[in-house]
Design an enzyme around this catalytic site. Structure first.
Site, PDB file in Angstrom:
ATOM      1  CD  GLN A 291      -2.998   0.967   0.110  1.00 29.60           C
ATOM      2  OE1 GLN A 291      -3.253  -0.138  -0.368  1.00 29.60           O
ATOM      3  NE2 GLN A 291      -3.584   2.076  -0.302  1.00 29.60           N
TER       4      GLN A 291
ATOM      5  CB  VAL B  10      -4.169   5.724  -3.235  1.00 32.68           C
ATOM      6  CG1 VAL B  10      -3.295   4.605  -2.679  1.00 32.68           C
ATOM      7  CG2 VAL B  10      -4.327   5.577  -4.744  1.00 32.68           C
ATOM      8  CB  ALA B  11      -6.494   3.798   1.782  1.00 30.92           C
TER       9      ALA B  11
ATOM     10  CB  SER C 135      -5.429   0.318   2.625  1.00 27.58           C
ATOM     11  OG  SER C 135      -6.076  -0.459   1.636  1.00 27.58           O
TER      12      SER C 135
ATOM     13  CG  HIS D 282      -7.385  -3.127  -0.942  1.00 33.45           C
ATOM     14  ND1 HIS D 282      -7.957  -4.091  -1.735  1.00 33.45           N
ATOM     15  CD2 HIS D 282      -7.720  -1.927  -1.492  1.00 33.45           C
ATOM     16  CE1 HIS D 282      -8.610  -3.514  -2.732  1.00 33.45           C
ATOM     17  NE2 HIS D 282      -8.487  -2.194  -2.602  1.00 33.45           N
TER      18      HIS D 282
ATOM     19  CG  ASP E 173      -9.701  -2.455  -5.948  1.00 36.55           C
ATOM     20  OD1 ASP E 173     -10.668  -2.205  -5.203  1.00 36.55           O
ATOM     21  OD2 ASP E 173      -8.596  -1.876  -5.844  1.00 36.55           O
TER      22      ASP E 173
ATOM     23  CD  GLU F  50     -11.513   3.665  -4.657  1.00 37.13           C
ATOM     24  OE1 GLU F  50     -10.510   4.343  -4.373  1.00 37.13           O
ATOM     25  OE2 GLU F  50     -11.636   2.463  -4.330  1.00 37.13           O
TER      26      GLU F  50
ATOM     27  CG  HIS G 292     -12.914  -0.646  -2.967  1.00 33.74           C
ATOM     28  ND1 HIS G 292     -11.564  -0.752  -2.750  1.00 33.74           N
ATOM     29  CD2 HIS G 292     -13.491  -0.965  -1.780  1.00 33.74           C
ATOM     30  CE1 HIS G 292     -11.335  -1.096  -1.488  1.00 33.74           C
ATOM     31  NE2 HIS G 292     -12.508  -1.242  -0.884  1.00 33.74           N
TER      32      HIS G 292
END
Length: 340
Positions: free
Chosen positions: A167, A190-191, A196, A198, A205, A252, A255
């Protein structure tokens, strides 16, 4: 004068019209009375017949309704017990809220390769794309049904679990490539590394792969099916267009986040993002739970238990029903009990 005669004639004409109307009404009075009497008798007969036929049916239905068991309100004193939950579980599970204010406190768990498990209805960019096993099963079900409904199998999972280090690379690259005059750069899309979702392994995604060309998954055409049906499988569009002020992440379309079927259904039914849902659930207790009917018509009760100081928290759970205990990554646990 001519004008006076015309005015007088007009007055006479008006009086004649008025007199004719009065005579017409007077002549029709017996007819009106007879018609009103007929309508009254007909209505009385109809009401009598309706009451005679429906009264017993209504009474029967009332007794049937009264005899139905109240399955949505179990007896807390009899049907529940208290168990101890380790407070480390506050930071794991599909309901952890990870955003710019709450960092991810764990690094994925029960991860499996999407490409190794995807079957033939969709694909993944490579074998390193991984998700939590529970999310994997839900993703397979959703994408198989997507293919069955659209005959389209060109969806690709381009990204899922990301380590904090990966990330960081993506974040740095996005920052360096962003136009200095653009407001849509950096953490808006973008985190921040460590913040994040993710990293939880519950986010994916999606992309579209056609003849080797990758394009954005935009929820249009065939792909609108995913947006419209994802909550049936426990997924939500994590960053909707109308919630950017709350999520602090730009819209997004690609996502998706796994949160579980009752929670996804309630969020979709009430147009809530995860931040809003987690906050709302805090107002419900085991004595006053939130009742949810998911998209498969299963009944759930959901309630919140605030974490206690120390290493463990006492949580009231049912004796005989299936339930889940998930941390919210902040101050407590969300308990989900399937009633039917």
């Amino acid at each position: 004068s001519t004008l006076d005669r015309s005015s007088a004639a007009s007055d006479v004409y008006k009086r004649q019209i008025l007199l004719s109307k009065k005579r017409l009404i007077k002549n029709k009075q017996p007819i009106y009375i007879a018609a009103a009497f007929f309508i009254y008798i007909t209505a009385a007969v109809f009401i009598f017949v309706f009451a005679a036929n429906t009264g017993p049916v209504m009474a029967h239905n009332s007794s049937v309704l009264k005899s139905l068991p109240n399955i949505t309100k179990p007896d807390i004193k009899k049907d529940f017990i208290v168990t101890e939950v380790d407070n480390s579980k506050l930071y794991t599970g599909p309901l952890v809220l990870v955003n710019n204010h709450y960092s991810c406190r764990f690094d994925g768990d029960n991860l499996v390769s999407v490409l190794s498990n995807a079957g033939k209805s969709y694909t993944a960019s490579d074998y390193d794309v991984k998700v939590n096993k529970i999310a994997m099963n839900a993703l397979n079900s959703m994408m198989q049904d997507f293919y069955s409904n659209t005959q389209n199998k060109n969806v690709m999972v381009s990204s899922a679990y990301r380590s904090k280090e990966l990330q960081q690379e993506l974040y740095d690259e996005d920052k360096s490539n962003a136009n200095s005059d653009s407001k849509k750069s950096g953490e808006e899309f973008v985190a921040i590394p460590g913040y994040s979702e993710h990293q939880t392994g519950y986010a994916v995604d999606l992309s579209v792969l056609n003849d080797g060309i990758i394009s954005v998954f935009d929820n249009k055409g065939d792909y609108s099916w995913v947006l419209e049906n994802c909550s049936n499988y426990g997924f939500v569009l994590r960053y909707p267009e109308d919630k950017t002020a709350i999520t602090e992440i730009g819209y997004e379309t690609w996502h998706y986040r796994y949160v579980g079927t009752p929670h996804a259904a309630y969020m979709a039914q009430n147009n809530l993002c995860l931040e809003e849902y987690i906050e709302q659930v805090k107002s419900y207790s085991v004595d006053n739970p939130l009742y949810i009917t998911d998209n498969s018509l299963n009944s759930w009760m959901v309630y919140f238990v605030k974490a206690e100081n120390g290493s463990k928290t006492s949580v009231t759970v049912p004796k005989d029903c299936e339930y889940q205990i998930n941390g919210n990554n902040n101050d407590g646990f969300v308990i989900s009990v399937q009633l039917t």
